[in-house]
Design an enzyme around this catalytic site. Structure first.
Site, PDB file in Angstrom:
ATOM      1  CG  ASP B 345      -2.137  -1.014   0.880  1.00  0.00           C
ATOM      2  OD1 ASP B 345      -2.405  -1.303  -0.294  1.00  0.00           O
ATOM      3  OD2 ASP B 345      -2.739  -1.506   1.841  1.00  0.00           O
ATOM      4  CE1 TYR B 429      -9.189  -4.499   5.788  1.00  0.00           C
ATOM      5  CE2 TYR B 429      -7.027  -3.677   6.386  1.00  0.00           C
ATOM      6  CZ  TYR B 429      -8.104  -4.507   6.622  1.00  0.00           C
ATOM      7  OH  TYR B 429      -8.080  -5.338   7.708  1.00  0.00           O
TER       8      TYR B 429
END
Lengths: 713, 713
Positions: B345, B429
């Site tokens: 990420d 998320y």
């Protein structure tokens, strides 16, 4: 070795029935802790069962909880609002005949006002210490001429004040031919200290900064010093002749000994509309708490302190009974007498009787409800224990959040928790113990270890030399390595009876040209625990222990409903398997024990831990190899701990070390159970932005003094 | 494979010097994050170095931090209040020539207003995705006639709205002969969903409850669909022909979809005298925070988000630089295309550019200071990122307590913490990331994982059937097993330079008739890490990793001062060592990596993680086997994570899962550093007792309605 339940009582009781005993109002709930009146009545019935003039030393008087087979129907009827069955009210009374080693266990029937059983206990069984006794041992020991003669050799400064920490003697199975050494009788080992000689009128001077090498042993029956041990103060086991004491500075924890920080601004937790929980009494000495779909009963007894019963969420039962069942703290210094240092703070002393009277704004912050308890003194009379459990809510950061990046809309819910906290002081050390519940169905058991290290003397010349068995925390002061083991007893009732314990492992799939051609696949295997025993974590498999109810299926995905247990990994007991430390700490070797439920098996180290020899406790019960059927009645014992290699920062009082065991719903609900928690808003919680106030807040000066402007918003 | 630093730049830059570029006020501190002006200036200088008319897609523009050899003397001079050395201000610019795969790295000298280096990067190196691109991919894909033809086969209800989550494609090293499959060009895999068809005008409908089996692949250069994958929805790898969609209910997380609880009363955190911390700017975009003897600088950049520099306690340096260096989230479903699902990420997207704009009273409670950042858009222009870090104090229960049982005097100090929090949204998320400091010298890095599971379709007929690769969280919805790995990069400076990493093990002493006759003894062994490499926890040895400064000795006990690291155990990556998941996630296999410091080695998964192939990152750097001398310059990479076996309770949004890495002083101070924290008092914090109010609070009724009396104090 164990409690000789089948042997005839050597001195049979004389049961006096209702003879002369005032019958008090019975509490209506079978789980209600004993009331003061019931405690007095229990001891009175025992006294009356003996010839007049017999003297007693009572050690504990507790509710004898009803058998599960009786209690479950009661709880079910209670939950359904049906007529409640009648359950006899019993108490367990543990006592000595005064000034003897004759330990007795009696069961008093408070419903029938009779002593229904009374037994003289077998050898190697010794009751817990108590406060009066510990104070008396200290007095006796300090007054002993032999001890004084040894102390004189230290040539302590004029006006020095000696202090002793009497320790439970421990066990080593050793009896010397000359009779000076034995561990079968109930004796105590005293560790000797003094107050700061320059400030000896200060009763709260930290004596742990002044350990002395003299360690007398006191017989608790005769209350006489039976031996005076001189401890090794070097790097090995050699004991040197006593030498004159050499001055060292003090090391105080009391605030008046320090220039306190002035830059910590007050922080208040305010609930303008009151707390979100409600409390009512389910019994004279028992509180029922309801908060955010949680519903539970709180009990309190001398041995375990806080006990939770009948814990439910949204009307669904979760736990039948929860408590810290015991702790063991073996020390790693192999030298006499330190080799016997192993405390079982619940069994040797008692989490209830050692519980602190908690103070508003100190131990507990915010809007607080306090629960009180009652325990027993040596005369069998009730001792009121005010404010032993505090109950409050706390904010614990964010519980869940999602921002849709397409719309930039964020949904945020904060984590509100309900905390039930109790604090024990066991001589030098404290434990802060809490059950914590949240709005997502999680329950956490939290331990914070703090207090003062049990110190021992080390040669001043060795202050800067690494020591094999501990850390030097002050000139002449060694803090020995030790381990802390906790055993949390979990008697589950997820969606009712018929639970099972399983563990799930995440395991890689083998490479396979069809199903796993890239070697990235993994799956989860489930292993039901079908036989009682000890089980370990395996982080290489991501092992997760779970409690499930195979009869209750998730309405969406059909999985057996469950709770997973986040078991914190620990280093098992380092004392070898043949050692008395290992034999006695029946729970210190495995992360999880699972037993088949039997009434009365409550304490992981056995009923009597003081100078115990092992052979009773959870390892022994688990080793029965009881079958645990799919819909059985398992009890889970979760072990966790700390290997405490002291830092100098842990002295003279230790910043807490925290461990948590978390129970999380696992396919128990049909979705996130906290979806209905309202979003937190600035309107409701009145949060304040500081940016404007901080502007122009110039922290000039290389020493970083804060300017006045920064201190206020 | 790696960045070809030595190859000549294929298209050499034309450096234009100060030509036409407005020279802005330079920030005075070499660690100050780039200002908006510096970002524009950096891109402008790059643009001007190319022929007119060249078009660009900028990917990131960040401060190029000075070499450690230059910065350390600067920080030392700053701390000593001496004259500061001059350090050139540089930026790192990563960009594509627009609509090409020509990735470039330029270094811009902002002091000299020149492009000092510009390189075309080699094959297999791809820059991060960005928000515009992800939105564009979704649009292009949904408009594609081929995709629409496949979707038509699903016969979705009238008015259905499709939504896609474009994913970084990942790597598998596979190129098909027909050219349909490859992973060397920069492409994106789209996972297709729809909104609740019964509520399709709601833009925040949770589309993750409606996954569709169609997964188009888009080329990011041509912005065309190159392939349409149909995913397996059974228990194995077989792909079935598309069938008409079958209705399932929605599963929403937005609050208006729920009947919200009404019994959670407001909880406020109030600091009537203001906050205890002070903030001033050490640079235009950098904040310095001082709180309770802590002193640190906070930076912010597009890749790592929040970065801490020059962290000191009570004037003693502790850390040179601290940041989350990357994360990897490999999925365990071995079936195409899921076998490539592995997000990095930070490297693939960026913790800075994905940071949330935090809201008072929602994300942060109490008295809050907000920090803002600036990042770069695709045109190389600054994008202001307001409120990306919130700073506040919190109470965290008791820090230390001791009651002297002889006097009954209790001393209690509560644990006050300073929290620096940032929150990322990476598509489905969220990560809530925080550095937390306390009054006892502890620093904690806390991760809370929340947000929405990345779901995939599963046959409705399999809803109640256990699935080998995930959990069914909703009818027709599978949440695949996946692991989360985090790598915290710690560049230490304990009491200055010359630090060392060691680990201490607690090991039993062998039985010995003289020294360990009872088998209870144990000691601690220390192992210095003298060569770079990967190291593991060993709970059977109670292994503790520590950073020490061998030149700085504890004034009391002479030990090398240190900090220990509580490294949380994790399950290493399950993908096998030959897999691309494993090769790419260069940090997911060991708890601790230690490298010898080299400038520019900042990101555990390598500089470019998007479709990376391994060979660059911390595992590679550690494998150099660099010597780590006693007084060296080690960098510690702490790995931790979660094996996320989804619970149904994690849907439609997940209650956070928390992990903490704690750094605790270890013989760094000469005693408990929190002895001077004032005791908490009821007078100062205004805590309120509830017992009186709760009395008479009768909770009648078997459904447990709270009476009005209980709701208010």
């Amino acid at each position: 070795m164990g409690v000789s339940h089948d042997s005839p009582a050597a001195e049979p009781p004389k049961t006096n029935g209702a003879n002369g005993v005032k019958k008090s109002k019975l509490p209506t709930h079978p789980l209600g802790p004993l009331t003061g009146d019931e405690i007095s009545r229990s001891s009175r019935l025992v006294v009356q069962s003996w010839p007049a003039g017999t003297e007693f030393r009572f050690k504990s008087i507790k509710l004898r909880e009803p058998p599960k087979t009786e209690l479950i129907p009661y709880l079910e009827a209670e939950r359904a609002g049906k007529e409640l069955p009648t359950i006899d009210r019993l108490s367990d009374v543990v006592y000595y005949l005064k000034n003897t080693d004759k330990l007795h266990e009696a069961i008093v029937d408070l419903t029938k006002d009779t002593v229904s059983s009374n037994k003289l206990m077998g050898p190697f069984l010794h009751a817990n210490g108590d406060g009066d006794e510990i104070m008396a041992v200290e007095r006796v020991m300090l007054a002993d001429p032999g001890v004084q003669a040894e102390v004189a050799k230290l040539q302590l400064p004029e006006g020095s004040v000696l202090v002793a920490d009497p320790w439970i003697y421990g066990s080593d199975g050793f009896t010397s031919e000359d009779g000076k050494f034995y561990d079968d009788k109930r004796i105590m080992q005293c560790y000797l200290y003094m107050r700061d000689p320059a400030n000896s009128s200060e009763p709260d001077s930290c004596h742990y900064a002044f350990p002395l090498p003299i360690s007398p042993v006191v017989d608790t029956v005769t209350m006489k010093v039976i031996r005076i041990d001189i401890v090794a103060t070097g790097l090995d086991e050699k004991v040197k002749p006593l030498e004159p004491w050499q001055p060292v500075p003090p090391n105080e924890y009391i605030p008046e000994a320090h220039e306190l920080r002035t830059d910590l601004k007050p922080l208040r937790v305010v609930q303008p509309e009151g707390a979100s929980f409600a409390v009512d009494k389910f019994a004279e000495m028992g509180d029922r708490i309801r908060w955010q779909k949680w519903d539970l009963k709180v009990g309190f007894n001398q041995r375990e302190g806080m006990v939770l019963y009948d814990v439910a969420y949204d009307g669904r039962p979760l736990f039948y009974r929860l408590s810290l069942s015991d702790m063991a703290i073996p020390y790693g210094d192999p030298r006499h007498p330190f080799h016997r240092k192993q405390a079982f703070d619940l069994g040797d002393a008692g989490a209830g009787i050692m519980a602190n009277n908690l103070k508003l704004g100190c131990d507990c912050l915010g809007s607080i409800y306090y629960m009180s308890g009652v325990v027993t003194d040596a005369d069998g009379q009730p001792v009121s224990m005010p404010n032993v459990v505090c109950v409050h809510e706390q904010d614990s950061g964010l519980l869940w959040k999602h921002t849709n990046y397409r719309t930039d809309r964020a949904c945020v819910v904060r984590n509100r928790e309900l905390v039930l906290q109790t604090i024990l002081t066991v001589s030098n050390y404290e434990y802060i113990l809490a059950f914590i519940f949240n709005t997502a169905g999680d329950m956490t058991y939290e331990v914070r270890a703090t207090g003062i290290l049990s110190t021992q003397p080390v040669d001043l010349s060795l202050t800067k030399v690494p020591h094999p068995f501990g850390t030097v925390v002050h000139p002449g002061v060694l803090a020995g390595y030790h381990q802390h083991f906790f055993s949390l007893r979990v008697d589950p009732m997820l969606d009712g009876r018929g639970n099972q314990v399983v563990y799930d492992d995440a395991v890689p799939l083998p490479r396979d040209p069809v199903l796993n051609p890239h070697g990235v696949g993994y799956t989860v295997t489930r292993t039901p625990i079908t036989v009682s025993g000890g089980y370990d974590l395996d982080s290489s498999k991501g092992r997760q222990f779970k409690i499930i109810n195979p009869s209750s299926r998730n309405p969406v995905n059909g999985a057996a409903v469950g709770y997973k247990i986040h078991v914190p990994p620990f280093q098992p007991i380092l004392a070898d398997a043949e050692s008395y430390h290992h034999r006695r700490a029946e729970f210190a070797d495995r992360s999880v024990y699972v037993t088949a439920h039997r009434d009365g098996e409550l304490f992981a180290g056995g009923e009597y831990t003081n100078q115990s020899r092992g052979g009773t406790g959870v390892r022994s019960w688990a080793s029965r190899g009881d079958e645990l059927p799919e819909k059985g009645d398992p009890v889970v014992w979760v072990q966790f701990g700390i290997n405490h290699i002291p830092r100098i920062e842990d002295f003279p009082v230790m910043p807490m070390e925290m461990i948590k065991v978390v129970f999380r719903p696992n396919n128990f609900f049909d979705k996130n159970p906290a979806l209905d928690v309202p979003p937190s808003t600035q309107e409701a919680n009145g949060s304040v932005g500081l940016n404007e106030a901080m502007e122009g807040c110039n922290l000039g000066g290389k020493n970083g003094e804060l300017s006045g402007a920064c201190a206020h918003r």
